[in-house]
Design a protein around this motif. Structure first.
Motif, PDB file in Angstrom:
ATOM      1  N   TRP A 111      44.075  45.313  34.904  1.00  0.00           N
ATOM      2  CA  TRP A 111      44.008  44.828  36.288  1.00  0.00           C
ATOM      3  C   TRP A 111      44.160  45.971  37.278  1.00  0.00           C
ATOM      4  N   SER A 112      44.903  46.997  36.904  1.00  0.00           N
ATOM      5  CA  SER A 112      45.116  48.107  37.832  1.00  0.00           C
ATOM      6  C   SER A 112      43.837  48.898  38.103  1.00  0.00           C
ATOM      7  N   GLN A 113      42.833  48.773  37.248  1.00  0.00           N
ATOM      8  CA  GLN A 113      41.571  49.490  37.447  1.00  0.00           C
ATOM      9  C   GLN A 113      40.531  48.654  38.185  1.00  0.00           C
ATOM     10  N   THR A 114      40.854  47.420  38.526  1.00  0.00           N
ATOM     11  CA  THR A 114      39.901  46.573  39.237  1.00  0.00           C
ATOM     12  C   THR A 114      40.182  46.623  40.727  1.00  0.00           C
ATOM     13  N   SER A 115      39.120  46.618  41.508  1.00  0.00           N
ATOM     14  CA  SER A 115      39.305  46.606  42.954  1.00  0.00           C
ATOM     15  C   SER A 115      38.921  45.270  43.567  1.00  0.00           C
ATOM     16  N   ASN A 116      37.975  44.545  42.929  1.00  0.00           N
ATOM     17  CA  ASN A 116      37.511  43.303  43.532  1.00  0.00           C
ATOM     18  C   ASN A 116      36.880  42.421  42.459  1.00  0.00           C
ATOM     19  N   ILE A 117      37.163  41.136  42.524  1.00  0.00           N
ATOM     20  CA  ILE A 117      36.509  40.141  41.689  1.00  0.00           C
ATOM     21  C   ILE A 117      36.011  39.062  42.630  1.00  0.00           C
ATOM     22  N   ARG A 118      34.705  38.793  42.585  1.00  0.00           N
ATOM     23  CA  ARG A 118      34.149  37.811  43.514  1.00  0.00           C
ATOM     24  C   ARG A 118      32.925  37.132  42.909  1.00  0.00           C
ATOM     25  N   THR A 119      32.585  35.988  43.476  1.00  0.00           N
ATOM     26  CA  THR A 119      31.396  35.248  43.073  1.00  0.00           C
ATOM     27  C   THR A 119      30.273  35.592  44.043  1.00  0.00           C
ATOM     28  N   VAL A 120      29.108  35.927  43.489  1.00  0.00           N
ATOM     29  CA  VAL A 120      27.960  36.307  44.320  1.00  0.00           C
ATOM     30  C   VAL A 120      26.728  35.527  43.884  1.00  0.00           C
ATOM     31  N   PHE A 166      32.103  26.042  36.085  1.00  0.00           N
ATOM     32  CA  PHE A 166      31.911  27.437  36.502  1.00  0.00           C
ATOM     33  C   PHE A 166      32.783  27.767  37.706  1.00  0.00           C
ATOM     34  N   ASP A 167      32.770  26.902  38.705  1.00  0.00           N
ATOM     35  CA  ASP A 167      33.582  27.147  39.906  1.00  0.00           C
ATOM     36  C   ASP A 167      35.063  27.238  39.569  1.00  0.00           C
ATOM     37  N   ARG A 168      35.534  26.342  38.699  1.00  0.00           N
ATOM     38  CA  ARG A 168      36.946  26.336  38.322  1.00  0.00           C
ATOM     39  C   ARG A 168      37.301  27.598  37.531  1.00  0.00           C
ATOM     40  N   ALA A 169      36.428  28.013  36.600  1.00  0.00           N
ATOM     41  CA  ALA A 169      36.699  29.217  35.805  1.00  0.00           C
ATOM     42  C   ALA A 169      36.668  30.463  36.683  1.00  0.00           C
ATOM     43  N   ALA A 170      35.687  30.554  37.580  1.00  0.00           N
ATOM     44  CA  ALA A 170      35.601  31.713  38.468  1.00  0.00           C
ATOM     45  C   ALA A 170      36.821  31.790  39.380  1.00  0.00           C
ATOM     46  N   ASP A 171      37.225  30.656  39.924  1.00  0.00           N
ATOM     47  CA  ASP A 171      38.420  30.641  40.782  1.00  0.00           C
ATOM     48  C   ASP A 171      39.658  31.051  40.005  1.00  0.00           C
ATOM     49  N   THR A 172      39.787  30.572  38.783  1.00  0.00           N
ATOM     50  CA  THR A 172      40.954  30.907  37.970  1.00  0.00           C
ATOM     51  C   THR A 172      41.005  32.396  37.661  1.00  0.00           C
ATOM     52  N   GLU A 174      39.622  34.789  39.395  1.00  0.00           N
ATOM     53  CA  GLU A 174      39.930  35.482  40.651  1.00  0.00           C
ATOM     54  C   GLU A 174      41.424  35.418  40.958  1.00  0.00           C
ATOM     55  N   VAL A 175      42.057  34.277  40.696  1.00  0.00           N
ATOM     56  CA  VAL A 175      43.502  34.150  40.939  1.00  0.00           C
ATOM     57  C   VAL A 175      44.275  35.054  39.990  1.00  0.00           C
ATOM     58  N   TRP A 176      43.878  35.119  38.715  1.00  0.00           N
ATOM     59  CA  TRP A 176      44.545  36.025  37.785  1.00  0.00           C
ATOM     60  C   TRP A 176      44.427  37.455  38.295  1.00  0.00           C
ATOM     61  N   GLY A 177      43.236  37.821  38.773  1.00  0.00           N
ATOM     62  CA  GLY A 177      43.062  39.175  39.296  1.00  0.00           C
ATOM     63  C   GLY A 177      43.921  39.442  40.510  1.00  0.00           C
ATOM     64  N   ASP A 178      43.977  38.496  41.435  1.00  0.00           N
ATOM     65  CA  ASP A 178      44.800  38.662  42.628  1.00  0.00           C
ATOM     66  C   ASP A 178      46.280  38.767  42.268  1.00  0.00           C
ATOM     67  N   GLU A 179      46.702  37.974  41.286  1.00  0.00           N
ATOM     68  CA  GLU A 179      48.119  37.950  40.890  1.00  0.00           C
ATOM     69  C   GLU A 179      48.542  39.266  40.268  1.00  0.00           C
ATOM     70  N   TYR A 180      47.739  39.802  39.355  1.00  0.00           N
ATOM     71  CA  TYR A 180      48.178  40.973  38.595  1.00  0.00           C
ATOM     72  C   TYR A 180      47.632  42.296  39.112  1.00  0.00           C
ATOM     73  N   ARG A 181      46.645  42.263  39.984  1.00  0.00           N
ATOM     74  CA  ARG A 181      46.148  43.509  40.581  1.00  0.00           C
ATOM     75  C   ARG A 181      47.173  44.031  41.571  1.00  0.00           C
TER      76      ARG A 181
END
Length: 183
Positions: A111-120, A166-172, A174-181
């Motif tokens: 997670w420390s190497q990620t800067s952004n996770i988003r749906t496009v 898909f929406d639920r998995a992508a949101d989840t 993204e939340v994991w990334g926000d929490e641990y980043r």
């Protein structure tokens, strides 16, 4: 028998919408969604093929052709391994980072190497085939601007005809990334 891959959606089905990270142990690698029907169907067909191949290996062995039986048995074992690998494909998350499991390779990004996770919105591959269609993709950017191939798409074997999943998995994810980043 507990089936841990089914617990991904149970927290959401139980009405626990306020639980962003529905797992007790965040150190274990978890897939935050259920495998899709196309992925499970492909694995089931491969296992059906493997059962016929292994039955053939047994018949060949009873005919006293042990060398041929071992070759056919080995082929059956490879088909079973491929079916199990197909079921493991996807995105897995834990406190340590994000893991993208492919058929032949696995990429783990802390997670420390990620800067952004988003749906496009972008052209995505339909069921992993060369044909592309317009769809949604969950993408992750590393520090420095490098980007992995899409983590999830709404036209993959897990999410084709399952937009809500898909929406639920992508949101989840993204939340994991926000929490641990940030921690």
């Amino acid at each position: 028998m507990p089936l841990p891959f089914l617990t991904a959606d149970r927290a959401f089905e139980a009405g626990a919408d306020d639980i962003a990270l529905p797992y007790d142990d965040h150190d274990l690698w978890r897939r935050p969604y259920r495998p899709g029907p196309y992925r499970v169907g492909a694995a089931a067909l491969l296992l059906l093929l493997a059962s016929f191949v292994l039955l053939s290996a047994m018949i060949i062995a009873f005919a006293a052709q042990t060398g041929s039986a071992l070759i056919v048995f080995g082929f059956g074992a490879v088909v079973v391994a491929c079916a199990l690998r197909i079921l493991r494909l996807g995105v897995w998350v834990s406190r340590a980072g994000l893991r993208r499991v492919g058929f032949l390779s696995t990429v783990t990004v802390p997670w420390s190497q990620t800067s952004n996770i988003r749906t496009v919105q972008q052209p995505v591959r339909w069921l992993g085939l060369p044909r592309t269609v317009q769809g949604q993709a969950l993408v992750m950017e590393r520090h420095g601007g490098t980007q992995l191939p899409p983590l999830l798409t709404d036209h993959s074997a897990d999410f084709l005809s399952r937009v809500e999943a898909f929406d639920r998995a992508a949101d989840t994810i993204e939340v994991w990334g926000d929490e641990y980043r940030t921690s």
